[in-house]
Motif scaffolding. Sequence first.
Motif, mmCIF file in Angstrom:
data_model
loop_
_atom_site.group_PDB
_atom_site.id
_atom_site.type_symbol
_atom_site.label_atom_id
_atom_site.label_comp_id
_atom_site.label_asym_id
_atom_site.label_seq_id
_atom_site.Cartn_x
_atom_site.Cartn_y
_atom_site.Cartn_z
ATOM 1 N N GLN A 70 36.990 24.211 43.478
ATOM 2 C CA GLN A 70 37.426 25.520 42.653
ATOM 3 C C GLN A 70 36.711 26.830 42.276
ATOM 4 N N ILE A 71 35.437 25.929 42.263
ATOM 5 C CA ILE A 71 34.553 26.549 40.842
ATOM 6 C C ILE A 71 33.364 28.184 42.116
ATOM 7 N N LEU A 72 33.740 26.425 43.289
ATOM 8 C CA LEU A 72 32.360 27.551 44.160
ATOM 9 C C LEU A 72 33.523 28.829 45.342
ATOM 10 N N CYS A 73 34.424 28.691 45.415
ATOM 11 C CA CYS A 73 35.866 29.265 45.892
ATOM 12 C C CYS A 73 35.676 30.275 45.151
ATOM 13 N N ARG A 74 36.196 30.364 43.410
ATOM 14 C CA ARG A 74 36.548 32.221 42.979
ATOM 15 C C ARG A 74 34.901 32.508 43.254
ATOM 16 N N MET A 75 34.318 32.222 42.791
ATOM 17 C CA MET A 75 32.618 33.008 43.409
ATOM 18 C C MET A 75 32.174 33.487 44.172
ATOM 19 N N CYS A 76 32.937 32.898 45.359
ATOM 20 C CA CYS A 76 32.950 33.661 47.293
ATOM 21 C C CYS A 76 34.181 34.562 47.110
ATOM 22 N N ARG A 77 35.371 34.098 46.666
ATOM 23 C CA ARG A 77 36.674 34.688 47.059
ATOM 24 C C ARG A 77 36.764 35.853 46.835
ATOM 25 N N GLY A 78 36.603 37.736 47.457
ATOM 26 C CA GLY A 78 37.295 38.566 47.761
ATOM 27 C C GLY A 78 38.993 39.401 47.978
ATOM 28 N N ASP A 79 38.834 40.287 48.249
ATOM 29 C CA ASP A 79 39.884 40.571 48.453
ATOM 30 C C ASP A 79 40.169 40.110 50.130
ATOM 31 N N ASN A 80 41.358 40.076 50.562
ATOM 32 C CA ASN A 80 42.164 40.666 51.742
ATOM 33 C C ASN A 80 41.450 38.965 52.473
ATOM 34 N N MET A 81 41.606 37.769 51.665
ATOM 35 C CA MET A 81 40.945 36.705 52.215
ATOM 36 C C MET A 81 41.956 35.297 51.319
ATOM 37 N N GLU A 106 22.157 38.969 48.899
ATOM 38 C CA GLU A 106 21.387 38.097 48.180
ATOM 39 C C GLU A 106 22.152 36.931 47.467
ATOM 40 N N LYS A 107 23.231 37.015 46.669
ATOM 41 C CA LYS A 107 23.537 36.779 45.932
ATOM 42 C C LYS A 107 24.077 34.926 46.782
ATOM 43 N N MET A 108 24.492 34.787 48.582
ATOM 44 C CA MET A 108 25.083 34.158 48.577
ATOM 45 C C MET A 108 23.755 32.852 48.729
ATOM 46 N N GLN A 157 26.809 37.499 38.559
ATOM 47 C CA GLN A 157 27.413 38.538 37.641
ATOM 48 C C GLN A 157 29.104 39.209 38.240
ATOM 49 N N GLY A 158 29.952 38.411 38.112
ATOM 50 C CA GLY A 158 31.224 38.008 38.123
ATOM 51 C C GLY A 158 32.104 39.355 39.412
ATOM 52 N N GLU A 159 31.220 39.435 39.758
ATOM 53 C CA GLU A 159 31.746 39.805 41.732
ATOM 54 C C GLU A 159 31.688 38.850 42.775
ATOM 55 N N PRO A 160 32.411 39.044 43.757
ATOM 56 C CA PRO A 160 32.578 37.819 44.471
ATOM 57 C C PRO A 160 31.633 38.642 45.881
#
Length: 341
Positions: A70-81, A106-108, A157-160
């Motif tokens: 769930q934490i990993l998903c939160r890091m990845c998930r942005g708008d419209n998904m 780079e983050k991925m 850094q708080g950005e998906p």
Amino acid sequence: MRLIKTEEAAGHVLCHDITQIIKGVTKDAVFRKGHIVREEDIPVLLSVGKENLYVWEKQEGILHENEAAQILCRMCRGDNMHPTEVKEGKIELIADCDGVLKIDVEKMNAVNCLGEMMIASRHGNFPVKKGDKIAGTRIIPLVIEEEKMSRAEALTQGEPIFQIVTYQKKRSGVITTGSEVYKHRIVDNFTPVIEDKLKEYGVEMEDYAICDDKPEMITDAIHKMLDKGMDMIICTGGMSVDPDDRTPLAIKNVAEDIVTYGAPVLPGAMFMLAYYDGDIPIMGLPGCVMYAKRTIFDLVLPRVLCNEKLKAEDLYRLGQGGLCLSCPTCTFPNCGFGKGA
């Protein structure tokens, strides 16, 4: 992990798969590693001969795979998904709309380098449709240190890592150039191709002009479309280095920002991109766009329609993967074309 009686296992997490064998019917895991045992599961476990079970013990600073997922998903998930349900530490992300997938590569990569967790996705900067699977994430072990997940979160850094950017309904004008078309010696077969490409993204051609090869005539046509409020102008033909091909000069006469004339893509090497008044794209399309199924126009158009202002570097990076193989059955965008380094 510790060994407990199966009758006392409700609420505990299995440390290994439980296999059920029914001759001639099934031989498969009836419960997977990481499954949280329920009261109704106990008779099933007993029926497959499990009087005792190895279960995970909750420890300070240690997360179960599903909690970490769930934490990993939160890091990845942005708008419209949206995410799928978590299962065995795995969550997938599904597109909620049509648009272009943007990835902070780079983050991925930084998260994947930590180990014990993974993110896999389709290529960024390409169109996706509603319902498409865009990424899969997974925690590798059954349990993982909470501190490690915190380190992974800090990398984002708080950005998906993923975003889907939606298409904008741009008012589009098309200018077809060439004396042979202007003087009705041949039929304009170029403009219908452009109209079809635009319709793929829900955009209509709102203005249209045919010009001779004279640069001043093309320049005037571009100015007239800008005066009518066009948000995007596409010029077709006249893009080679032949003395008679003057479309690039006409575009330069209008646009303040010439991004590129030429790109490392085949078909489409003589493509031109410029911007007027900061953010109105003017594109010069070479003749290959008329007859080749997929060209540089297919790589650039979706990003332009998402209001992305492309830089020269964005186009230069297309060299690796910039060669369309003209496959007998085209599978674009599910192929290597345009997927640069």
